[in-house]
Design an enzyme around this catalytic site. Structure first.
Site, PDB file in Angstrom:
ATOM      1  N   GLY A   1     -28.761 -18.859 -17.341  1.00 50.25           N
ATOM      2  CA  GLY A   1     -28.115 -20.114 -17.680  1.00 50.25           C
ATOM      3  C   GLY A   1     -26.685 -20.215 -17.151  1.00 50.25           C
ATOM      4  CG  HIS A   2     -24.383 -23.581 -18.436  1.00 49.33           C
ATOM      5  ND1 HIS A   2     -25.422 -24.242 -19.013  1.00 49.33           N
ATOM      6  CD2 HIS A   2     -23.458 -23.428 -19.408  1.00 49.33           C
ATOM      7  CE1 HIS A   2     -25.143 -24.496 -20.280  1.00 49.33           C
ATOM      8  NE2 HIS A   2     -23.945 -24.008 -20.547  1.00 49.33           N
TER       9      HIS A   2
END
Length: 319
Positions: A226-227
């Site tokens: 994920g980011h």
């Protein structure tokens, strides 16, 4: 964009001195020409030192920002609305690329503007390399890999088929009536030297800062990063691992297949997570963990044994 225009987009009435806002940033990193936001009481600790020229806050936080407050009911939602207006262009102006003459580029490869590719790289059919991507020396980009704009790939990296580097992070703000407003991510991805990415793996770019995979890390097929995650030096992520946003792994962390993390937590150096382990809290390094809720692996084995002794025998007796 003028601050007065931002007020107009948010449906607010503007007064006072106008100024130019060039981008959005976090409370910790924002500069005078940028705008930030504070969406919870736990983040108010960053307000006294924030350098942003304007800050989205609720009315309860106004006195903490010394005249720079943009008062809204929901700062997170306001930020999401504005993120679209500050998103980087999908198609950019032409800039020449710098591709070493030793690079092998196979058919049906797309290379964007301002791309840099170092010596002895191999770019295989169907790869997409977006604008302003930087690729080091001796890299192999396998078929149908997508590398989004601004990504940075170090030396001696291998990216296997159909992987995606730098895709938009999965982030939304929510209205009172249930609509989900997209947060546009303006960060990027950095793969340091000697990183290998398996097939069909996705690594999302950060909101403001990079998602980073440190040197010598190895990531298997079908992994989701994920980011704003940071994967430490020499870490190994086995197939179907999932890391929620802003997870931080120390060096040489090993995560078994189908294990995963909640967001905004840290795992210490040399920790090992057994397959299907669900990490929901920060973990100390140098230990082995398993199960859900996560616990030290030896305790997880004991718990499973007790469960089987208690309930397994009753099930057999019932039959």
């Amino acid at each position: 964009m003028k601050l007065s225009q931002i007020y107009s987009i948010l449906g607010l009435e503007f007064s006072g001195d106008d100024m130019e806002i060039v981008s959005l940033s976090s409370l910790a990193l924002a500069k005078r020409a940028q705008m930030s936001y504070c969406d919870s009481s736990k983040n108010t600790k960053y307000l006294p030192d924030c350098q942003a020229g304007a800050i989205l806050v609720t009315k309860e936080m106004v006195e903490m920002v010394n005249g720079r407050a943009v008062v809204v009911d929901n700062p997170h939602l306001a930020f999401a609305i504005l993120s679209k207006h500050f998103a980087k262009a999908l198609i950019r102006d032409f800039k020449p690329s710098n591709i070493d003459e030793s690079v092998t580029i196979m058919p049906n490869v797309y290379i964007g503007n301002g791309v840099s590719i170092g010596k002895n790289c191999l770019i295989m059919p169907g790869a997409y390399i977006g604008d302003d991507v930087k690729i080091g020396n001796d890299c192999i980009i396998h078929p149908n890999v997508t590398i989004y704009a601004d990504s940075i790939i170090g030396n001696e990296c291998i990216i296997n088929a159909n992987s995606v580097i730098g895709s938009d992070g999965f982030g939304y703000a929510h209205t009172k009536t249930g609509e989900h407003i997209k947060i546009y991510h303006n960060g990027w991805v950095i793969l340091e030297d000697c990183v290998e990415i398996g097939a069909c793996t996705t690594i999302d770019r950060g909101v403001f800062e990079p998602t980073i995979v440190r040197k010598y890390s190895k990531i298997d097929n079908l992994v989701q990063v994920g980011h704003n995650c940071e994967i430490g030096y020499g870490s190994i992520l086995v197939s179907q691992v999932g890391l929620a946003g802003s997870t931080k792994l120390g060096r040489n962390v090993i995560m078994g297949g189908q294990s995963g993390t909640a967001g905004h937590l840290s795992i210490g150096d040399f920790a090992k997570i057994a397959g299907r382990g669900g990490v929901s809290k920060n973990l100390e390094g140098g230990k082995e963990y398993g199960g859900y809720p996560i616990m030290e692996l030896k305790e997880w084995f004991k718990t499973q044994a007790r469960f089987l002794r208690e309930f397994g025998s009753k099930k057999i007796a019932k039959r």
